[in-house]
Design a protein around this motif. Sequence first.
Motif, mmCIF file in Angstrom:
data_model
loop_
_atom_site.group_PDB
_atom_site.id
_atom_site.type_symbol
_atom_site.label_atom_id
_atom_site.label_comp_id
_atom_site.label_asym_id
_atom_site.label_seq_id
_atom_site.Cartn_x
_atom_site.Cartn_y
_atom_site.Cartn_z
ATOM 1 N N GLN A 144 23.033 -17.862 47.052
ATOM 2 C CA GLN A 144 23.201 -17.143 45.857
ATOM 3 C C GLN A 144 22.729 -17.642 44.736
ATOM 4 O OE1 GLN A 144 25.326 -19.160 47.209
ATOM 5 N NE2 GLN A 144 26.644 -20.280 45.776
ATOM 6 N N VAL A 145 22.460 -16.989 43.643
ATOM 7 C CA VAL A 145 21.600 -17.576 42.541
ATOM 8 C C VAL A 145 22.353 -18.271 41.707
ATOM 9 C CG1 VAL A 145 20.643 -16.760 40.395
ATOM 10 C CG2 VAL A 145 20.442 -15.340 42.374
ATOM 11 N N GLN A 146 22.109 -19.530 41.186
ATOM 12 C CA GLN A 146 22.745 -20.312 40.377
ATOM 13 C C GLN A 146 21.857 -20.935 39.347
ATOM 14 O OE1 GLN A 146 24.460 -23.496 42.829
ATOM 15 N NE2 GLN A 146 26.446 -22.753 42.135
ATOM 16 N N LEU A 147 22.388 -20.654 37.905
ATOM 17 C CA LEU A 147 21.730 -21.398 36.790
ATOM 18 C C LEU A 147 22.840 -22.430 36.250
ATOM 19 C CD1 LEU A 147 20.212 -18.190 35.159
ATOM 20 C CD2 LEU A 147 19.106 -19.839 36.450
ATOM 21 N N VAL A 148 22.257 -23.703 36.181
ATOM 22 C CA VAL A 148 23.201 -24.772 35.786
ATOM 23 C C VAL A 148 22.852 -25.167 34.736
ATOM 24 C CG1 VAL A 148 24.548 -26.829 36.325
ATOM 25 C CG2 VAL A 148 24.057 -24.890 38.104
ATOM 26 N N GLU A 149 23.325 -25.127 33.354
ATOM 27 C CA GLU A 149 22.906 -25.761 32.270
ATOM 28 C C GLU A 149 23.500 -27.384 31.956
ATOM 29 O OE1 GLU A 149 23.953 -21.360 31.065
ATOM 30 O OE2 GLU A 149 25.023 -22.889 32.276
ATOM 31 N N SER A 150 22.848 -28.125 31.129
ATOM 32 C CA SER A 150 23.223 -29.300 30.882
ATOM 33 C C SER A 150 22.762 -29.619 29.541
ATOM 34 C CB SER A 150 22.997 -30.258 32.152
ATOM 35 O OG SER A 150 21.456 -30.432 32.013
ATOM 36 N N GLY A 151 23.316 -30.878 28.708
ATOM 37 C CA GLY A 151 22.470 -31.318 27.719
ATOM 38 C C GLY A 151 23.225 -31.039 26.450
ATOM 39 N N GLY A 152 24.334 -30.085 26.744
ATOM 40 C CA GLY A 152 24.905 -29.808 25.386
ATOM 41 C C GLY A 152 25.750 -31.258 24.975
ATOM 42 N N GLY A 153 26.557 -31.114 23.535
ATOM 43 C CA GLY A 153 27.444 -31.909 23.245
ATOM 44 C C GLY A 153 27.601 -31.912 21.779
ATOM 45 N N LEU A 154 28.100 -32.937 21.040
ATOM 46 C CA LEU A 154 28.380 -33.137 19.551
ATOM 47 C C LEU A 154 27.060 -33.849 19.118
ATOM 48 C CD1 LEU A 154 30.323 -32.958 17.233
ATOM 49 C CD2 LEU A 154 31.326 -34.980 17.858
ATOM 50 N N VAL A 155 26.499 -33.529 17.928
ATOM 51 C CA VAL A 155 25.622 -33.994 17.293
ATOM 52 C C VAL A 155 25.889 -33.899 15.634
ATOM 53 C CG1 VAL A 155 24.145 -32.113 17.387
ATOM 54 C CG2 VAL A 155 23.226 -34.018 17.052
ATOM 55 N N GLN A 156 25.267 -34.663 14.765
ATOM 56 C CA GLN A 156 25.401 -34.519 13.392
ATOM 57 C C GLN A 156 24.569 -33.283 13.040
ATOM 58 O OE1 GLN A 156 25.415 -38.463 11.779
ATOM 59 N NE2 GLN A 156 27.486 -39.090 12.257
ATOM 60 N N PRO A 157 24.660 -32.979 11.881
ATOM 61 C CA PRO A 157 23.499 -32.182 11.208
ATOM 62 C C PRO A 157 22.335 -32.908 11.185
ATOM 63 C CG PRO A 157 25.649 -31.724 10.226
ATOM 64 C CD PRO A 157 25.879 -32.921 11.036
ATOM 65 N N GLY A 158 21.132 -32.099 11.441
ATOM 66 C CA GLY A 158 19.949 -33.029 11.401
ATOM 67 C C GLY A 158 19.553 -33.406 12.620
ATOM 68 N N GLY A 159 20.399 -33.760 13.567
ATOM 69 C CA GLY A 159 20.162 -34.283 14.651
ATOM 70 C C GLY A 159 19.330 -33.193 15.822
ATOM 71 N N SER A 160 19.385 -33.727 17.135
ATOM 72 C CA SER A 160 18.604 -33.118 18.168
ATOM 73 C C SER A 160 19.232 -33.134 19.228
ATOM 74 C CB SER A 160 17.010 -33.577 18.215
ATOM 75 O OG SER A 160 16.288 -33.633 17.296
ATOM 76 N N LEU A 161 19.037 -32.272 20.038
ATOM 77 C CA LEU A 161 19.395 -32.024 21.464
ATOM 78 C C LEU A 161 18.368 -31.399 22.357
ATOM 79 C CD1 LEU A 161 23.460 -31.125 21.284
ATOM 80 C CD2 LEU A 161 22.437 -33.100 22.013
ATOM 81 N N ARG A 162 18.628 -31.763 23.565
ATOM 82 C CA ARG A 162 17.580 -31.104 24.381
ATOM 83 C C ARG A 162 18.519 -30.488 25.666
ATOM 84 N NH1 ARG A 162 13.835 -33.009 29.159
ATOM 85 N NH2 ARG A 162 12.027 -31.529 28.783
ATOM 86 N N LEU A 163 18.613 -28.996 25.948
ATOM 87 C CA LEU A 163 19.349 -28.481 26.816
ATOM 88 C C LEU A 163 18.232 -28.367 27.972
ATOM 89 C CD1 LEU A 163 21.255 -25.704 24.774
ATOM 90 C CD2 LEU A 163 22.044 -28.198 25.388
ATOM 91 N N SER A 164 18.889 -28.187 29.129
ATOM 92 C CA SER A 164 18.296 -27.907 30.363
ATOM 93 C C SER A 164 18.904 -26.843 31.239
ATOM 94 C CB SER A 164 17.970 -29.239 31.293
ATOM 95 O OG SER A 164 17.253 -30.190 30.566
ATOM 96 N N CYS A 165 18.235 -26.351 32.133
ATOM 97 C CA CYS A 165 19.032 -25.251 32.906
ATOM 98 C C CYS A 165 18.047 -25.263 34.470
ATOM 99 C CB CYS A 165 18.834 -23.649 32.292
ATOM 100 S SG CYS A 165 19.198 -22.377 33.536
ATOM 101 N N ALA A 166 18.798 -25.574 35.170
ATOM 102 C CA ALA A 166 18.312 -25.496 36.511
ATOM 103 C C ALA A 166 18.543 -24.297 37.516
ATOM 104 C CB ALA A 166 18.789 -26.867 37.332
ATOM 105 N N GLY A 167 17.594 -23.688 38.036
ATOM 106 C CA GLY A 167 17.808 -22.567 38.566
ATOM 107 C C GLY A 167 17.588 -22.790 40.337
ATOM 108 N N SER A 168 18.613 -21.952 41.103
ATOM 109 C CA SER A 168 18.352 -21.830 42.322
ATOM 110 C C SER A 168 18.594 -20.419 42.865
ATOM 111 C CB SER A 168 19.190 -22.922 42.940
ATOM 112 O OG SER A 168 20.386 -22.806 42.649
ATOM 113 N N GLY A 169 18.000 -20.166 44.078
ATOM 114 C CA GLY A 169 18.478 -19.125 44.727
ATOM 115 C C GLY A 169 17.454 -17.897 44.347
ATOM 116 N N ILE A 170 16.636 -18.071 43.316
ATOM 117 C CA ILE A 170 15.563 -17.149 42.839
ATOM 118 C C ILE A 170 14.103 -17.802 42.810
ATOM 119 C CG2 ILE A 170 17.042 -15.892 41.346
ATOM 120 C CD1 ILE A 170 15.952 -17.566 39.065
ATOM 121 N N ILE A 171 13.058 -16.741 42.905
ATOM 122 C CA ILE A 171 11.899 -17.285 42.869
ATOM 123 C C ILE A 171 11.573 -17.497 41.305
ATOM 124 C CG2 ILE A 171 9.438 -16.756 43.272
ATOM 125 C CD1 ILE A 171 10.391 -14.675 45.419
ATOM 126 N N PHE A 172 11.839 -18.594 40.852
ATOM 127 C CA PHE A 172 12.060 -19.026 39.562
ATOM 128 C C PHE A 172 10.983 -18.797 38.808
ATOM 129 C CE2 PHE A 172 14.152 -21.540 36.238
ATOM 130 C CZ PHE A 172 13.165 -21.985 35.475
#
Length: 114
Positions: free
Chosen positions: A1-29
């Motif tokens: 089956q199709v799965q999209l799994v996000e990661s990388g969220g969290g708490l950050v101060q204003p002006g900061g940075s985050l990098r989100l990732s999404c890994a897909g499976s079950g599709i021709i990405f």
Amino acid sequence: QVQLVESGGGLVQPGGSLRLSCAGSGIIFSIYTMGWYRQAPGKQRELVAVISRLGNTNYASSVKGRFTISRDNAKNTVHLQMNSLRPEDTAVYYCNANYDAGYWGQGTQVTVSS
């Protein structure tokens, strides 16, 4: 089956940075248009950024110049680099894959607060 799994969220101060990732499976990405959406409490889900299978990108005006979407088809992943974060960026961020049908991940919380 199709799965999209996000990661990388969290708490950050204003002006900061985050990098989100999404890994897909079950599709021709590589043939899917991939996108990041977000939904803040009491608001509708909105488009943040999208990247086509050819690498063309589009951004919401509120994040243009601060966020960068990218994809790695060899690893079936899409990323969202978020810089200069603001409190108004606080939301649940969802990964989306769209081609013949649309698929969603479960979401990852991003909180920007001091």
